[in-house]
Design a protein around this motif. Sequence first.
Motif, PDB file in Angstrom:
ATOM      1  N   PRO A  36       0.845  -1.178  -0.017  1.00 48.27           N
ATOM      2  CA  PRO A  36      -0.042   0.068   0.083  1.00 48.27           C
ATOM      3  C   PRO A  36       0.980   1.123   0.157  1.00 48.27           C
ATOM      4  CG  PRO A  36      -0.317  -1.124   1.886  1.00 48.27           C
ATOM      5  CD  PRO A  36       0.612  -2.075   1.153  1.00 48.27           C
ATOM      6  N   ILE A  37       2.271   1.343   0.479  1.00 48.79           N
ATOM      7  CA  ILE A  37       2.826   2.392   0.566  1.00 48.79           C
ATOM      8  C   ILE A  37       3.301   2.663  -1.039  1.00 48.79           C
ATOM      9  CG2 ILE A  37       5.308   3.186   1.454  1.00 48.79           C
ATOM     10  CD1 ILE A  37       4.778   1.645   3.742  1.00 48.79           C
ATOM     11  N   ILE A  38       3.931   1.622  -1.590  1.00 47.93           N
ATOM     12  CA  ILE A  38       4.149   1.892  -2.979  1.00 47.93           C
ATOM     13  C   ILE A  38       3.052   2.377  -3.796  1.00 47.93           C
ATOM     14  CG2 ILE A  38       5.074   0.400  -5.046  1.00 47.93           C
ATOM     15  CD1 ILE A  38       6.885  -1.303  -2.912  1.00 47.93           C
ATOM     16  N   LEU A  39       2.064   1.602  -3.692  1.00 44.04           N
ATOM     17  CA  LEU A  39       0.796   2.109  -4.608  1.00 44.04           C
ATOM     18  C   LEU A  39       0.421   3.468  -4.333  1.00 44.04           C
ATOM     19  CD1 LEU A  39      -1.460  -0.819  -4.519  1.00 44.04           C
ATOM     20  CD2 LEU A  39      -0.296  -0.067  -6.461  1.00 44.04           C
ATOM     21  N   GLY A  40       0.530   3.930  -3.046  1.00 46.34           N
ATOM     22  CA  GLY A  40       0.195   5.306  -2.341  1.00 46.34           C
ATOM     23  C   GLY A  40       1.282   6.219  -3.059  1.00 46.34           C
ATOM     24  N   ILE A  41       2.577   5.948  -3.087  1.00 47.26           N
ATOM     25  CA  ILE A  41       3.569   6.723  -3.824  1.00 47.26           C
ATOM     26  C   ILE A  41       3.324   6.859  -5.408  1.00 47.26           C
ATOM     27  CG2 ILE A  41       5.884   6.900  -4.493  1.00 47.26           C
ATOM     28  CD1 ILE A  41       6.528   5.594  -1.786  1.00 47.26           C
ATOM     29  N   ALA A  44       0.034   9.078  -5.780  1.00 48.41           N
ATOM     30  CA  ALA A  44       0.399  10.441  -5.576  1.00 48.41           C
ATOM     31  C   ALA A  44       1.284  11.203  -6.433  1.00 48.41           C
ATOM     32  CB  ALA A  44       0.978  10.572  -4.243  1.00 48.41           C
ATOM     33  N   THR A  45       2.403  10.719  -7.037  1.00 54.37           N
ATOM     34  CA  THR A  45       3.151  11.035  -7.890  1.00 54.37           C
ATOM     35  C   THR A  45       2.732  11.254  -9.269  1.00 54.37           C
ATOM     36  OG1 THR A  45       5.125   9.741  -6.914  1.00 54.37           O
ATOM     37  CG2 THR A  45       5.350  10.399  -9.105  1.00 54.37           C
ATOM     38  N   LEU A  46       1.686  10.320  -9.876  1.00 55.57           N
ATOM     39  CA  LEU A  46       1.002  10.387 -11.035  1.00 55.57           C
ATOM     40  C   LEU A  46       0.408  11.858 -10.802  1.00 55.57           C
ATOM     41  CD1 LEU A  46      -0.226   6.836 -11.867  1.00 55.57           C
ATOM     42  CD2 LEU A  46       1.348   8.131 -13.486  1.00 55.57           C
ATOM     43  N   ALA A  47      -0.465  11.992 -10.083  1.00 57.23           N
ATOM     44  CA  ALA A  47      -1.354  12.949  -9.799  1.00 57.23           C
ATOM     45  C   ALA A  47      -0.461  14.309  -9.809  1.00 57.23           C
ATOM     46  CB  ALA A  47      -2.210  13.049  -8.643  1.00 57.23           C
ATOM     47  N   ASN A  48       0.414  14.365  -8.807  1.00 54.85           N
ATOM     48  CA  ASN A  48       1.247  15.530  -8.620  1.00 54.85           C
ATOM     49  C   ASN A  48       1.927  15.831 -10.022  1.00 54.85           C
ATOM     50  OD1 ASN A  48       3.790  17.260  -7.948  1.00 54.85           O
ATOM     51  ND2 ASN A  48       2.674  17.032  -5.821  1.00 54.85           N
ATOM     52  N   VAL A 105      -3.916   5.453   1.810  1.00 52.52           N
ATOM     53  CA  VAL A 105      -4.392   6.952   1.881  1.00 52.52           C
ATOM     54  C   VAL A 105      -3.443   7.964   2.644  1.00 52.52           C
ATOM     55  CG1 VAL A 105      -6.360   8.413   2.672  1.00 52.52           C
ATOM     56  CG2 VAL A 105      -6.746   6.442   1.437  1.00 52.52           C
ATOM     57  N   THR A 106      -2.957   7.278   3.725  1.00 51.61           N
ATOM     58  CA  THR A 106      -2.025   7.994   4.603  1.00 51.61           C
ATOM     59  C   THR A 106      -0.733   8.403   3.644  1.00 51.61           C
ATOM     60  OG1 THR A 106      -2.492   7.206   6.524  1.00 51.61           O
ATOM     61  CG2 THR A 106      -0.605   8.159   6.652  1.00 51.61           C
ATOM     62  N   THR A 107      -0.197   7.459   2.833  1.00 45.54           N
ATOM     63  CA  THR A 107       0.983   7.631   1.913  1.00 45.54           C
ATOM     64  C   THR A 107       0.740   8.306   0.873  1.00 45.54           C
ATOM     65  OG1 THR A 107       1.801   5.225   2.546  1.00 45.54           O
ATOM     66  CG2 THR A 107       2.582   6.319   0.597  1.00 45.54           C
ATOM     67  N   LEU A 108      -0.541   8.245   0.278  1.00 44.78           N
ATOM     68  CA  LEU A 108      -1.151   9.262  -0.621  1.00 44.78           C
ATOM     69  C   LEU A 108      -0.935  10.587  -0.709  1.00 44.78           C
ATOM     70  CD1 LEU A 108      -2.472   9.318  -3.624  1.00 44.78           C
ATOM     71  CD2 LEU A 108      -4.479   9.372  -2.404  1.00 44.78           C
ATOM     72  N   ILE A 109      -1.767  11.010   0.773  1.00 44.23           N
ATOM     73  CA  ILE A 109      -1.740  12.287   1.274  1.00 44.23           C
ATOM     74  C   ILE A 109      -0.298  12.815   1.459  1.00 44.23           C
ATOM     75  CG2 ILE A 109      -2.870  13.802   2.772  1.00 44.23           C
ATOM     76  CD1 ILE A 109      -5.381  12.035   2.881  1.00 44.23           C
ATOM     77  N   ALA A 110       0.315  11.998   2.140  1.00 49.56           N
ATOM     78  CA  ALA A 110       1.689  12.534   2.695  1.00 49.56           C
ATOM     79  C   ALA A 110       2.684  12.790   1.513  1.00 49.56           C
ATOM     80  CB  ALA A 110       2.485  11.448   3.757  1.00 49.56           C
ATOM     81  N   PHE A 111       2.638  11.923   0.648  1.00 52.08           N
ATOM     82  CA  PHE A 111       3.600  11.988  -0.739  1.00 52.08           C
ATOM     83  C   PHE A 111       3.127  13.147  -1.752  1.00 52.08           C
ATOM     84  CE2 PHE A 111       6.373   8.714  -0.060  1.00 52.08           C
ATOM     85  CZ  PHE A 111       7.422   8.993  -1.389  1.00 52.08           C
ATOM     86  N   PHE A 112       1.762  13.419  -1.647  1.00 50.24           N
ATOM     87  CA  PHE A 112       1.311  14.536  -2.614  1.00 50.24           C
ATOM     88  C   PHE A 112       1.617  15.938  -1.855  1.00 50.24           C
ATOM     89  CE2 PHE A 112      -1.793  17.539  -4.194  1.00 50.24           C
ATOM     90  CZ  PHE A 112      -1.686  17.099  -5.600  1.00 50.24           C
ATOM     91  N   LEU A 113       1.451  15.965  -0.709  1.00 45.10           N
ATOM     92  CA  LEU A 113       1.831  17.121  -0.022  1.00 45.10           C
ATOM     93  C   LEU A 113       3.269  17.447   0.235  1.00 45.10           C
ATOM     94  CD1 LEU A 113      -1.170  17.147   2.750  1.00 45.10           C
ATOM     95  CD2 LEU A 113      -1.086  18.469   0.429  1.00 45.10           C
ATOM     96  N   VAL A 114       4.147  16.380   0.438  1.00 45.47           N
ATOM     97  CA  VAL A 114       5.553  16.593   0.611  1.00 45.47           C
ATOM     98  C   VAL A 114       6.202  16.743  -0.863  1.00 45.47           C
ATOM     99  CG1 VAL A 114       7.783  15.507   1.263  1.00 45.47           C
ATOM    100  CG2 VAL A 114       5.765  15.307   2.706  1.00 45.47           C
ATOM    101  N   GLU A 115       5.596  16.344  -1.811  1.00 43.34           N
ATOM    102  CA  GLU A 115       6.136  16.559  -3.175  1.00 43.34           C
ATOM    103  C   GLU A 115       5.916  18.117  -3.710  1.00 43.34           C
ATOM    104  OE1 GLU A 115       8.206  15.318  -6.665  1.00 43.34           O
ATOM    105  OE2 GLU A 115       8.263  14.868  -4.544  1.00 43.34           O
ATOM    106  N   MET A 116       4.932  18.754  -3.303  1.00 42.24           N
ATOM    107  CA  MET A 116       4.497  20.194  -3.390  1.00 42.24           C
ATOM    108  C   MET A 116       5.771  21.219  -3.308  1.00 42.24           C
ATOM    109  SD  MET A 116       1.370  19.791  -4.785  1.00 42.24           S
ATOM    110  CE  MET A 116       0.837  21.417  -4.672  1.00 42.24           C
ATOM    111  N   GLY A 117       6.326  21.665  -4.331  1.00 41.40           N
ATOM    112  CA  GLY A 117       7.311  22.850  -4.184  1.00 41.40           C
ATOM    113  C   GLY A 117       8.642  21.932  -4.290  1.00 41.40           C
TER     114      GLY A 117
END
Length: 192
Positions: A36-41, A44-48, A105-117
């Motif tokens: 689930p961590i890999i899928l969340g990454i 999140a990466t695809l969207a970002n 979902v935790t990974t998805l949100i964390a990765f998406f937000l940390v990747e901003m900027g």
Amino acid sequence: MEALTTSTALVALAEMGDKTQLLAMLLATRFRRPLPIILGILVATLANHFLAALVGHSIADVLDQGWFRYAVAASFVLMAGWTLIPDTFDEDEPIKAPGRAGVFVTTLIAFFLVEMGDKTQIATVALGAQFENLFAVTTGTTLGMMIANVPAVLFGEALAKKVPMRALQVAAALLFLGLGLWMIADLQGWVG
């Protein structure tokens, strides 16, 4: 093909030692559920990165003038310097237990937000501005993120002890610098 390979190489190298890679290691050690961590990454990466490449592509279409192409080239040169500055991630900062949201979902949100900027997101904007193929840029940058982060999830602690992160950061910086200088030389007509 150039957009795909350039995007993959730049992001995979730039991600080494980046805060999102450190986040991947932290999530792996805290939750110990790699799939689930890999899928969340991945999601999140695809969207970002799709949004970042779209912004870069849109800006390139609107501002398709010489000065803008010099600005994109200069951004790659600046990224070279930024890549040499190691990221830090506060391991003492608590990551809340997944609860109902789950590890994905935790990974998805964390990765998406940390990747901003983050430097890889900014590099994706610049790549989107440089190359016409938005799909290839998004695929390449996402592949680069996965190349850097899947081993971090699977082998986190052991990998951190064996991989010379500084050498990878220098290689990424040289790649960014080379691309920026090549773009400037091409704009000047020095490259055939």
